[in-house]
Design a protein around this motif. Structure first.
Motif, PDB file in Angstrom:
ATOM      1  N   UNK A   1      -3.009  14.101 152.285  1.00  0.00           N
ATOM      2  CA  UNK A   1      -1.653  13.828 152.783  1.00  0.00           C
ATOM      3  C   UNK A   1      -0.698  13.525 151.636  1.00  0.00           C
ATOM      4  N   UNK A   2      -1.182  12.855 150.590  1.00  0.00           N
ATOM      5  CA  UNK A   2      -0.336  12.580 149.428  1.00  0.00           C
ATOM      6  C   UNK A   2       0.094  13.874 148.751  1.00  0.00           C
TER       7      UNK A   2
ATOM      8  N   UNK B   1       3.958  15.256 148.485  1.00  0.00           N
ATOM      9  CA  UNK B   1       4.553  15.615 147.196  1.00  0.00           C
ATOM     10  C   UNK B   1       5.073  17.047 147.230  1.00  0.00           C
ATOM     11  N   UNK B   2       4.318  17.944 147.822  1.00  0.00           N
ATOM     12  CA  UNK B   2       4.742  19.349 147.946  1.00  0.00           C
ATOM     13  C   UNK B   2       6.024  19.432 148.767  1.00  0.00           C
TER      14      UNK B   2
ATOM     15  N   UNK C   1       9.610  20.885 147.447  1.00  0.00           N
ATOM     16  CA  UNK C   1      10.112  22.166 147.928  1.00  0.00           C
ATOM     17  C   UNK C   1      10.889  22.082 149.241  1.00  0.00           C
ATOM     18  N   UNK C   2      10.819  20.971 149.942  1.00  0.00           N
ATOM     19  CA  UNK C   2      11.570  20.793 151.164  1.00  0.00           C
ATOM     20  C   UNK C   2      11.017  21.527 152.373  1.00  0.00           C
ATOM     21  N   UNK C   3       9.886  22.171 152.213  1.00  0.00           N
ATOM     22  CA  UNK C   3       9.239  22.885 153.320  1.00  0.00           C
ATOM     23  C   UNK C   3       7.742  22.646 153.233  1.00  0.00           C
TER      24      UNK C   3
ATOM     25  N   UNK D   1      -5.218  23.469 152.188  1.00  0.00           N
ATOM     26  CA  UNK D   1      -5.327  22.413 151.176  1.00  0.00           C
ATOM     27  C   UNK D   1      -6.291  21.332 151.640  1.00  0.00           C
ATOM     28  N   UNK D   2      -6.162  20.912 152.870  1.00  0.00           N
ATOM     29  CA  UNK D   2      -7.055  19.877 153.396  1.00  0.00           C
ATOM     30  C   UNK D   2      -8.493  20.372 153.461  1.00  0.00           C
TER      31      UNK D   2
END
Length: 80
Positions: free
Chosen positions: A15-16, A20-21, A25-27, A36-37
């Protein structure tokens, strides 16, 4: 020299990374977030690292597996 030990316990929480992503990037794409998870297995998330003057010890608490790395092996200088 007195031997001192520093212990760091951490849990890998994707989740961190996602926050951060998103902040950068706002999306946030749902498929990307899921990949990713899923890229970090459940048995590779909870660790304790101990540092002292001679070595680094990493304990994977999920697998009860210990890895020891001696600084002298990392930073050895070979003479020609």
């Amino acid at each position: 020299m007195e031997k001192q030990t520093v212990v760091i316990e951490y849990y890998v929480n994707t989740q961190y990374w996602l926050d951060a992503y998103y902040a950068k990037y706002g999306v946030l794409d749902h498929d990307f977030a899921q990949k990713l998870n899923d890229s970090t297995p459940d048995n590779m998330r909870h660790f304790t690292m101990s540092f002292n003057n001679e070595k680094l010890v990493i304990l994977n608490k999920d697998k009860n597996e210990i890895n020891t790395f001696y600084y002298k092996d990392f930073f050895c200088i070979k003479k020609n």
